[in-house]
Design an enzyme around this catalytic site. Structure first.
Site: not given
Ligand code: BES
Ligand code: MN
Ligand code: ZN
Length: 499
Positions: A267, A272, A279, A290, A349, A351, A353
């Protein structure tokens, strides 16, 4: 770095810094006994006078000790002799590195390697003497106007072995530790760079630079147009709010002809914010980490190339930012993934996946023997396992066990969590094939179940590294985990004749 072994008694070794251990209850290690014999009971006297503590990691440095060849003597506490094993060896080596990293040393000789009693393989002992040492000399100075480097920059590391040891195997273990540390350093650097520097394009450029150093390592970068042509609409939905162009990075290491490769997917969300499902601002800076899944797989392929392992390894990194803007994806939007399955994005959020699912579908073309994705995927993982273990979820028990074992042997541990229909059912959507979040608990597991919908034809495992990839607080920074686990797994695969 030059790695050497020595069978000489501790008192005779010439080095800038000799490292020997003492146990609780005035018990001396093999090397400390040898020093004491030659130095008139020097160490025992210190212990008895209370000038030297023997708790695990306690330490003191002595200069110009008479009758020994080393310039400095570093005495390290090893704790209780009955319980001293490979974990304690690692901790002692971490503590002693911190003790000497501001000393000007060109060589060290570590005699703690003679001490572990839990039948640990001599190669793991060597690994756990080199790795903690190199890892604790790491510094991230890239963004400081004045870099302050540690004075300790050894060119030679000597480790003590007994006469029966297979020296070739020990030196190989040292080279492995060296390669793993190098991979970890790359991963740590990439993680520590802020998001205004470490963009998807930056990750792409770094992987191209790394590939140039090895003849059998190559990199291919796919731009947004190609990503669109491939049908990766789920991936693109995450980058929709950002001006930074997304990249799909593919690196291939060829060390075993036409054999089925191992594939790692990382990833690479370089920041993020959560997107429209934004967030909270507290500690949001940590979302620069991230992309640690991406950093891990880039670090791992570097370690593998460094070791020139007889194996094929491919890494796939979907890289983008997750930001809100007038073009960002909205909660409730429905996208068609590369696999053809449709996804209702109930929370922007979730994201990770969304980019991984398309990368996993894409990776199927490499016909992997095993495929493992690595991601800072869920806050729930940190709740479940804290910062000590990586979560493993898999559709293949055999692969899950191989990963768990690699974690144990590299002291970069993991823990298996379940999957299953009950959890998968939580992803139900009224409008699309499924949603990108699962109602109810088990957030790490429902995230894995989401990815599992894209890996039905492969032997797959998912590593959630949200807790292990970085530490917060005073020592804030990227850890380089789980590069040791993955490299160990790949070394084992390269030995396995069936690969
Ligand atoms: N990158 C985060 C996961 C994360 C959060 C890692 C905190 C480390 C610390 C991920 O993209 C995310 O935001 N996940 C959400 C999922 C939720 C919306 C279902 C989470 O964990 O809150
Ligand atoms: Mn998120
Ligand atoms: Zn994320």
């Amino acid at each position: 770095m030059n790695y050497m072994t020595s069978t000489e008694p501790a008192s005779k070794i010439s080095t800038d810094c000799l490292i020997v251990g003492v146990y609780k209850n005035n018990k001396l290690s093999i090397a400390a006994q040898d020093i004491d014999k030659n130095c008139d009971g020097f160490i025992l006297k210190l212990l008895k006078n209370g000038d030297l503590l023997s708790g695990l990691g306690e330490h003191k440095i002595f200069h110009s000790v008479k009758n020994i060849s080393a310039k400095r003597l570093l005495i390290v506490g090893l704790g209780d002799s009955d319980t001293f094993g490979i974990n304690e060896l690692k901790k002692a080596n971490e503590a002693l590195t911190i003790a000497i990293r501001n000393c000007k040393l060109k060589s060290i000789a570590n005699y703690l390697t003679l001490e572990t009693k839990d039948n640990a393989d001599s190669c793991f002992i060597a690994r756990q003497s080199i790795e903690p040492f190199l890892n604790n000399l790491y510094q991230f100075n890239e963004m400081k106007s004045k870099a302050r480097n540690y004075a300790c920059s050894p060119k030679k590391i000597i480790i003590a072995v007994d006469k029966k040891t297979n020296i070739k195997k020990i030196i190989l273990a040292c080279e492995q530790a060296d390669a793993i540390s190098k991979g970890m350093n790359i991963a740590r650097d990439l993680g520590n760079f802020p998001a205004n520097i470490c963009t998807p394009s930056f990750l792409a450029k770094k992987s191209q630079e790394i590939a140039k150093s090895y003849s059998n390592l190559s990199t291919k970068i796919y731009d947004e147009n190609t990503i669109k042509k491939l049908g990766m609409r789920s991936f693109l939905s995450v980058t929709a709010g950002s001006k930074e162009p997304a990249k799909l990075i593919v690196m291939q290491y060829k060390g075993a002809g036409s054999k089925a490769p191992l594939v790692l997917v990382g990833k690479g969300v370089t920041f993020d914010t959560g997107g429209i499902s934004i967030k909270p601002s507290a500690a949001m800076d940590e979302m620069k980490y991230d992309m640690c899944g991406a950093a891990t797989v880039i670090g791992t392929i570097t370690a593998v190339a460094q070791l020139q392992l007889p194996i094929n390894l491919t890494i796939v990194v979907p890289a983008c930012e997750n930001r809100p803007s007038s073009t960002a994806t909205l909660p409730g939007d429905i996208v068609k993934s590369m696999s053809g399955q449709t996804i209702e994005i109930l929370n922007t959020d979730a994201e990770g996946r969304l980019i991984l699912c398309d990368a996993l579908t894409f990776a199927e073309r490499f016909k992997p023997k095993y495929i493992i994705d690595v991601a800072t995927l869920t806050g729930a993982c940190v709740v479940a396992l804290g910062h000590h273990r990586t979560a493993v979820m898999s559709n293949c028990d055999e692969l899950s066990k191989l990963i768990m074992n690699a974690g144990e042997n590299s002291l970069d541990r993991a823990w298996a969590m379940p999957m299953g229909d009950e959890y998968e059912a939580q992803l139900k959507s009224n409008f699309a094939d499924f949603a990108n979040i699962g109602g109810g608990g088990g957030g790490s597991i429902t995230a894995a179940c989401f990815l599992g919908k894209f890996t039905k034809n492969m032997k797959w495992a998912h590593l959630d590294i949200a807790g292990t990839a970085w530490v917060s607080g005073e020592k804030k920074g990227s850890t380089g985990r789980p590069v040791p686990l993955l490299t160990e797994f790949i070394i084992n695969q390269s030995i396995d004749k069936t690969t």
